[in-house]
Scaffold this motif. Structure first.
Motif: not given
Length: 271
Positions: A29-35, A37-50
């Protein structure tokens, strides 16, 4: 005596396994929250590992409602990237159906959770709009309305309903509810870019429903904390001098409520 020892050993191992699973869930859950947040900040590459991380986590802990809710959020983020890449309707529908199923699984374990109910309705409405299914649209809207009735002071529940139903055609949309939600969210917004964007969104609702004076008031409240919102408000104020705000301009900002989180949540300043 030996039987007692074996029982104690089994109890210890079971407890240790439970604690290990709990620790794994917390980490996931902590890792999901981090990823997320990255997506919301514009990092689309965070979605696959999320998505992959949470799919693994729910396989390990299928009775954890929080993991299923996080997976539903991840699938909706995944759909956002698919919208941006202009994926075909079938692919978009599959993503929102996966999200709806994940939220539904969480609801079976946490049926008093208003945000879960709103999220389930959100995913259902997105699916129904893509399928052009009026009956399913109505059911999903009822779910989101029920969630707001259950938790009327919840910003996240209000935001979920507003940012989903705002995409409905004016003729079938409950515009009063959208305005009420946006005003509530604005009252609890942290100011800065999010509040600027909310003023533009609310002004657009007034503009497309024949209230240019109210629209103008909202556009004039944009502070400039968001250069994007400031540019949009200036353009709209000029448009209102001679006519109406174009649907294309409204759609540009409104798209952010589905997959343009970065317009409010990018790190630093957009100026």
């Amino acid at each position: 005596m030996r039987a007692s020892i074996r029982l104690l050993a089994l109890t210890f191992l079971t407890a240790a396994g439970t604690l290990a699973a709990a620790d794994g869930d917390i980490e996931a859950l902590a890792q999901a929250h981090h990823l997320q947040l990255q997506f919301r900040q514009g990092n689309l590459q965070a979605v696959d590992p999320l998505v992959k991380g949470l799919e693994t986590a729910v396989t390990r802990s299928p009775d954890n409602a929080d993991l299923w809710e996080a997976l539903g959020n991840a699938y909706m983020s995944q759909q956002g990237t698919l919208f941006q890449s202009k994926a075909n309707p079938a692919t978009l529908i599959a993503a929102s159906e996966r999200a709806q199923a994940a939220y539904g699984r969480a609801l079976t374990m946490d049926d008093k959770n208003a945000l879960l109910l709103a999220s389930h309705g959100m995913a259902g409405l997105v699916t129904a709009m893509l399928k052009q299914d009026p009956a399913a649209m109505s059911l999903s809207i009822k779910e989101m309305n029920a969630a707001v009735l259950q938790a009327p002071r919840s910003t996240t529940v209000r935001l979920t309903r507003a940012f989903t139903t705002i995409h409905l055609p004016v003729a079938v949309r409950d515009t009063t509810a959208v305005i009420d939600d946006l005003r509530f969210i604005m009252d609890t917004a942290p100011g800065g870019r999010p509040e600027d964007v909310l003023h533009v969104l609310l002004g657009d609702v007034y503009a497309e429903t024949g209230d240019p004076a109210a629209a103008r008031r909202e556009y004039e409240l944009v502070t400039g904390a968001s250069s994007f919102a400031a540019e949009q408000s200036r353009s709209r104020l000029n448009d209102l001098k001679t006519g109406a705000v174009s649907p294309a301009a409204i759609g540009l900002v409104r798209a952010g409520t589905g997959y343009g989180c970065v317009m409010c949540h990018a790190p630093g300043s957009d100026n």
